[in-house]
Enzyme design. Structure first.
Site, PDB file in Angstrom:
ATOM      1  N   ASP A   9       0.848  -1.188   0.000  1.00  0.00           N
ATOM      2  CA  ASP A   9       0.000   0.000   0.000  1.00  0.00           C
ATOM      3  C   ASP A   9       0.884   1.239   0.000  1.00  0.00           C
ATOM      4  OD1 ASP A   9      -2.288   1.666   0.325  1.00  0.00           O
ATOM      5  OD2 ASP A   9      -2.040   1.620   2.489  1.00  0.00           O
ATOM      6  N   ASP A  11      -0.410   4.962   0.826  1.00  0.00           N
ATOM      7  CA  ASP A  11      -0.745   5.916   1.886  1.00  0.00           C
ATOM      8  C   ASP A  11      -0.752   5.228   3.249  1.00  0.00           C
ATOM      9  OD1 ASP A  11      -1.126   7.802  -0.116  1.00  0.00           O
ATOM     10  OD2 ASP A  11      -3.242   7.315  -0.307  1.00  0.00           O
ATOM     11  N   ASP A 134      -2.229  -0.699   5.879  1.00  0.00           N
ATOM     12  CA  ASP A 134      -2.577  -0.176   7.200  1.00  0.00           C
ATOM     13  C   ASP A 134      -4.073  -0.257   7.475  1.00  0.00           C
ATOM     14  OD1 ASP A 134      -2.747   1.890   5.161  1.00  0.00           O
ATOM     15  OD2 ASP A 134      -3.126   3.324   6.763  1.00  0.00           O
TER      16      ASP A 134
END
Length: 182
Positions: A9, A11, A134
């Site tokens: 990922d 961000d 996240d």
């Protein structure tokens, strides 16, 4: 033998979006929100004015100017030597973010080919051996090994292998390495 694949990922994993939110918020309101205040809270709700945070996501330049997560450049480059690495980012929800994310990756991770950048809506289509993310919403439906990158909003998640920084991620993958037969 095919190399194992890692989906990473952007961000909150490669780009330090939390500190970016805090900085942008402080510049616009004069109020510095301590990161501890965000623990266990969805990103917008930990700030006194969550609507302002949502506004940032639609503001030109927000994604383009995010700071790089410490250690991510070196770790991703090293991972690419042993694994097939794809950057997987949900970019279509915020349309201006797509070009900004490509520019950001080209500047900070010039060693990643455009062929290894995947921009999508839902990540349920992603097929890999590992996913570093996240958000539970991205890891929950992933069929490979799920690696949670610690962020304040996921402080209460307990069902994933948690990593607090890129040094821990690098150490995890160093243990996964299988020596080649001589």
């Amino acid at each position: 033998m095919a190399r194992k694949r890692i989906a990473i990922d952007m961000d909150g994993v490669m780009a330090d979006i939390v500190s970016h939110y805090i900085d942008w918020y402080a510049k616009r309101t004069g109020e510095l929100v301590p990161v501890e205040r965000l623990n266990g809270m969805p990103e917008p709700t930990g700030f006194p004015n969550g609507e302002l945070i949502r506004e940032f996501l639609h503001t030109p330049g927000f994604f383009r100017t995010a700071p790089v997560m410490p250690g991510s450049q070196e770790a991703v480059k090293a991972l690419m030597e042993e694994y097939e690495v794809f950057i997987v980012s949900a970019a279509v929800e915020f349309p201006q973010s797509l070009s900004e994310k490509v520019e950001w990756l080209n500047e900070h991770f010039p060693f990643i080919s455009w062929k290894n950048m995947v921009f999508c809506g839902l990540k349920t289509i992603v097929q890999a051996d590992y996913m570093i993310d996240d958000y539970d919403k991205n890891l929950r439906y992933f069929n490979g090994e799920r690696l949670l990158f610690s962020q304040p909003h996921n402080a209460n998640y307990t069902e994933y292998n948690r990593f607090d920084n890129w040094e821990q991620i690098a150490a995890f993958f160093a243990k996964q390495a299988v020596p080649l037969a001589s």
